[in-house]
Design an enzyme around this catalytic site. Structure first.
Site, mmCIF file in Angstrom:
data_model
loop_
_atom_site.group_PDB
_atom_site.id
_atom_site.type_symbol
_atom_site.label_atom_id
_atom_site.label_comp_id
_atom_site.label_asym_id
_atom_site.label_seq_id
_atom_site.Cartn_x
_atom_site.Cartn_y
_atom_site.Cartn_z
ATOM 1 N N HIS A 1 -13.985 4.002 -6.515
ATOM 2 C CA HIS A 1 -15.342 3.644 -6.217
ATOM 3 C C HIS A 1 -16.119 4.641 -7.370
ATOM 4 O O HIS A 1 -17.330 4.630 -7.422
ATOM 5 C CB HIS A 1 -15.782 3.919 -5.123
ATOM 6 C CG HIS A 1 -15.120 3.363 -3.968
ATOM 7 N ND1 HIS A 1 -14.330 3.811 -3.209
ATOM 8 C CD2 HIS A 1 -15.054 2.138 -3.522
ATOM 9 C CE1 HIS A 1 -13.720 2.792 -2.232
ATOM 10 N NE2 HIS A 1 -14.248 1.580 -2.541
ATOM 11 N N ASP B 1 0.773 -1.129 -0.028
ATOM 12 C CA ASP B 1 0.084 0.000 -0.088
ATOM 13 C C ASP B 1 0.970 1.325 0.021
ATOM 14 O O ASP B 1 2.106 0.987 0.609
ATOM 15 C CB ASP B 1 -0.804 0.118 1.364
ATOM 16 C CG ASP B 1 -2.011 -1.044 1.233
ATOM 17 O OD1 ASP B 1 -2.445 -1.535 0.245
ATOM 18 O OD2 ASP B 1 -2.511 -1.230 2.259
ATOM 19 N N ARG C 1 -1.271 -0.863 -8.322
ATOM 20 C CA ARG C 1 -2.692 -0.220 -7.978
ATOM 21 C C ARG C 1 -2.543 1.070 -8.198
ATOM 22 O O ARG C 1 -1.600 1.897 -7.692
ATOM 23 C CB ARG C 1 -2.949 -0.556 -6.526
ATOM 24 C CG ARG C 1 -4.176 0.069 -6.294
ATOM 25 C CD ARG C 1 -4.411 -0.104 -4.637
ATOM 26 N NE ARG C 1 -4.589 -1.490 -4.138
ATOM 27 C CZ ARG C 1 -4.066 -1.755 -2.816
ATOM 28 N NH1 ARG C 1 -3.452 -1.092 -2.260
ATOM 29 N NH2 ARG C 1 -4.189 -2.879 -2.421
HETATM 30 P P1 FAD Z 1 -14.088 9.589 -4.805
HETATM 31 O O1 FAD Z 1 -13.463 10.695 -5.453
HETATM 32 O O2 FAD Z 1 -14.026 9.470 -3.209
HETATM 33 O O3 FAD Z 1 -15.478 9.500 -5.270
HETATM 34 C C1 FAD Z 1 -15.937 10.138 -6.625
HETATM 35 C C2 FAD Z 1 -17.212 9.629 -6.634
HETATM 36 O O4 FAD Z 1 -17.646 8.463 -6.676
HETATM 37 C C3 FAD Z 1 -18.285 10.323 -5.733
HETATM 38 O O5 FAD Z 1 -18.456 11.741 -5.768
HETATM 39 C C4 FAD Z 1 -19.551 9.593 -5.842
HETATM 40 O O6 FAD Z 1 -20.300 10.016 -6.937
HETATM 41 C C5 FAD Z 1 -18.805 8.138 -6.197
HETATM 42 N N1 FAD Z 1 -18.414 7.579 -5.047
HETATM 43 C C6 FAD Z 1 -17.458 7.252 -4.142
HETATM 44 N N2 FAD Z 1 -17.722 6.660 -3.275
HETATM 45 C C7 FAD Z 1 -19.063 6.217 -3.278
HETATM 46 C C8 FAD Z 1 -19.896 5.244 -2.359
HETATM 47 N N3 FAD Z 1 -19.410 4.791 -1.419
HETATM 48 N N4 FAD Z 1 -21.246 5.249 -2.605
HETATM 49 C C9 FAD Z 1 -21.888 5.931 -3.784
HETATM 50 N N5 FAD Z 1 -20.851 6.640 -4.515
HETATM 51 C C10 FAD Z 1 -19.660 6.690 -4.275
HETATM 52 N N6 FAD Z 1 -5.207 5.289 -0.890
HETATM 53 C C11 FAD Z 1 -3.829 5.591 -0.518
HETATM 54 O O7 FAD Z 1 -3.430 6.693 -0.411
HETATM 55 N N7 FAD Z 1 -2.766 4.234 -0.574
HETATM 56 C C12 FAD Z 1 -3.319 3.148 -0.869
HETATM 57 O O8 FAD Z 1 -2.570 2.105 -0.721
HETATM 58 C C13 FAD Z 1 -4.769 3.092 -1.191
HETATM 59 N N8 FAD Z 1 -5.459 1.739 -1.443
HETATM 60 C C14 FAD Z 1 -6.688 1.651 -1.952
HETATM 61 C C15 FAD Z 1 -7.230 0.283 -2.309
HETATM 62 C C16 FAD Z 1 -8.365 0.314 -2.818
HETATM 63 C C17 FAD Z 1 -8.813 -1.090 -3.257
HETATM 64 C C18 FAD Z 1 -9.157 1.423 -2.935
HETATM 65 C C19 FAD Z 1 -10.585 1.255 -3.453
HETATM 66 C C20 FAD Z 1 -8.693 2.512 -2.426
HETATM 67 C C21 FAD Z 1 -7.444 2.782 -2.105
HETATM 68 N N9 FAD Z 1 -6.891 3.777 -1.251
HETATM 69 C C22 FAD Z 1 -5.745 4.073 -1.066
HETATM 70 C C23 FAD Z 1 -7.794 5.192 -1.090
HETATM 71 C C24 FAD Z 1 -7.891 5.884 -2.546
HETATM 72 O O9 FAD Z 1 -6.900 6.563 -2.573
HETATM 73 C C25 FAD Z 1 -9.158 7.080 -2.361
HETATM 74 O O10 FAD Z 1 -8.521 7.791 -1.171
HETATM 75 C C26 FAD Z 1 -10.493 6.428 -2.262
HETATM 76 O O11 FAD Z 1 -10.675 5.290 -2.995
HETATM 77 C C27 FAD Z 1 -11.525 7.450 -2.571
HETATM 78 O O12 FAD Z 1 -11.532 7.739 -3.729
HETATM 79 P P2 FAD Z 1 -12.346 7.082 -4.999
HETATM 80 O O13 FAD Z 1 -11.420 7.332 -6.109
HETATM 81 O O14 FAD Z 1 -12.882 5.849 -4.498
HETATM 82 O O15 FAD Z 1 -13.663 8.141 -5.354
#
Ligand code: FAD
Length: 301
Positions: free
Chosen positions: A221, A130, A178
């Site tokens: 997501h 990570d 990732r």
């Molecule tokens: P966001 O920018 O949070 O959301 C964008 C849009 O998607 C929102 O406006 C909404 O419309 C929709 N949305 C998002 N979530 C939801 C929900 N729950 N329900 C409905 N709609 C939603 N970060 C690190 O710094 N280091 C890591 O090693 C790391 N590993 C990760 C591993 C995985 C598998 C994932 C999924 C995330 C990881 N992250 C990590 C976190 C990542 O960096 C983001 O902070 C986190 O995923 C939120 O960003 P997002 O891309 O999901 O979308």
């Protein structure tokens, strides 16, 4: 209004952490953490596999204070890899270098990683490092490159909010990465602050990594990004076996199975363990509207 900074502050607050962990992962935490033990994690992974979803498990525990704790953490990773092999589940392991002693002694951390990679290789498994906050980025990439001289079953994560990521992606050509937006609060001199800019840079690094023929795990997501990645891979004849999507356990579960049923690989990140507090706070920071009731519940007990 409860803000992102507030939850990021709480994620590092020892007093609240002690109060919260005393009660175990209850309230909102239970929906995003697969229990506290390896057995509970394996049960969750089996259920996900039955729905056509792959998994990666992460034993939560970010800040270790001494060598013994770092070694314990390594041993727990080995135990988890053995449990994955015994259960026969479709699952790899995610881990954080700070939990293996990166802040204590780089050599200790490297030796812990070498042991984990040797066991993983024996089981035919893969280890994902990570990415943590910016202060650990150089040390993480440096150690990754050293480990890759002996092991190919290891990759890391690159954050779309950092200006330098496009360049890092080029240096990491051929490595299974990732790709994420980034979860920590970083300063404007190193990271984009506006959502639109983060999204744009995020898409750019996904495209760059895929176009140079490297395997990408698109971890988001965000359905808009997911749709764009689907369209981009179709246009560029990038096969469904050349990349995967990833989401966190408990988030957008219907979308997870929908994507898998379209024939894409969807891997779910399954955190487990007693040290669930900081992880949970970072998730609250990302989407306070989903679970803001949880923190009030924890504080009032
Ligand atoms: P966001 O920018 O949070 O959301 C964008 C849009 O998607 C929102 O406006 C909404 O419309 C929709 N949305 C998002 N979530 C939801 C929900 N729950 N329900 C409905 N709609 C939603 N970060 C690190 O710094 N280091 C890591 O090693 C790391 N590993 C990760 C591993 C995985 C598998 C994932 C999924 C995330 C990881 N992250 C990590 C976190 C990542 O960096 C983001 O902070 C986190 O995923 C939120 O960003 P997002 O891309 O999901 O979308």
């Amino acid at each position: 209004m409860i803000t992102r900074s507030f939850f990021l502050f709480l994620s590092q607050n020892k007093f609240v952490k002690n109060r919260a962990t005393k009660w175990g992962p209850k309230f909102g935490a239970k929906t995003v953490i697969a229990g506290e033990t390896i057995n509970e994690a394996m049960k969750t992974v089996r259920e996900l596999n039955e729905k056509g979803l792959a998994a990666t498990v992460d034993h939560l525990g970010e800040f270790v204070n001494n060598r013994e704790e770092a070694i314990e953490s390594m041993e727990y990773c080995v135990k988890t890899l053995d449990a994955i092999a015994e259960s026969g589940v479709d699952c790899n392991l995610s881990l954080k270098l700070t939990s293996l002693g990166l802040d204590i002694d780089r050599n200790l951390c490297r030796d812990n990683m070498l042991r984990i990679l040797e066991i993983a290789q024996g089981h035919g498994n893969f280890i994902r490092i990570d990415m943590e906050d910016y202060s650990h980025l150089d040390a993480t990439l440096d150690l990754l490159q050293e480990l890759r001289q002996q092991f190919s079953n290891v990759g890391t994560a690159i954050q779309g909010y950092l200006y330098r990521s496009e360049n890092d992606i080029r240096l990491l050509e051929g490595i299974n990465l990732r790709l994420i937006k980034g979860a920590y609060k970083e300063a404007p001199d190193v990271a984009y602050q506006q959502k639109e800019e983060v999204d744009q840079n995020y898409l750019n690094i996904i495209k760059s990594h895929m176009l140079n023929g490297s395997y990408a795990a698109v971890a988001t997501h965000d359905h808009r990004i997911i749709d764009k990645v689907k369209a981009f891979t179709k246009e560029n004849n990038i096969g469904k076996d050349e990349f995967e999507f990833q989401m966190l356990y408990g988030f957008r579960t219907q979308l997870q199975t929908d994507i898998a049923s379209e024939g894409y690989k969807m891997r779910v990140y399954v955190p487990f363990g007693e040290d669930w507090y900081a992880y949970f706070m970072r998730r609250l920071a990302e989407r306070p509207q989903n679970v803001s009731f949880a923190i009030r519940g924890m504080l009032s007990k």
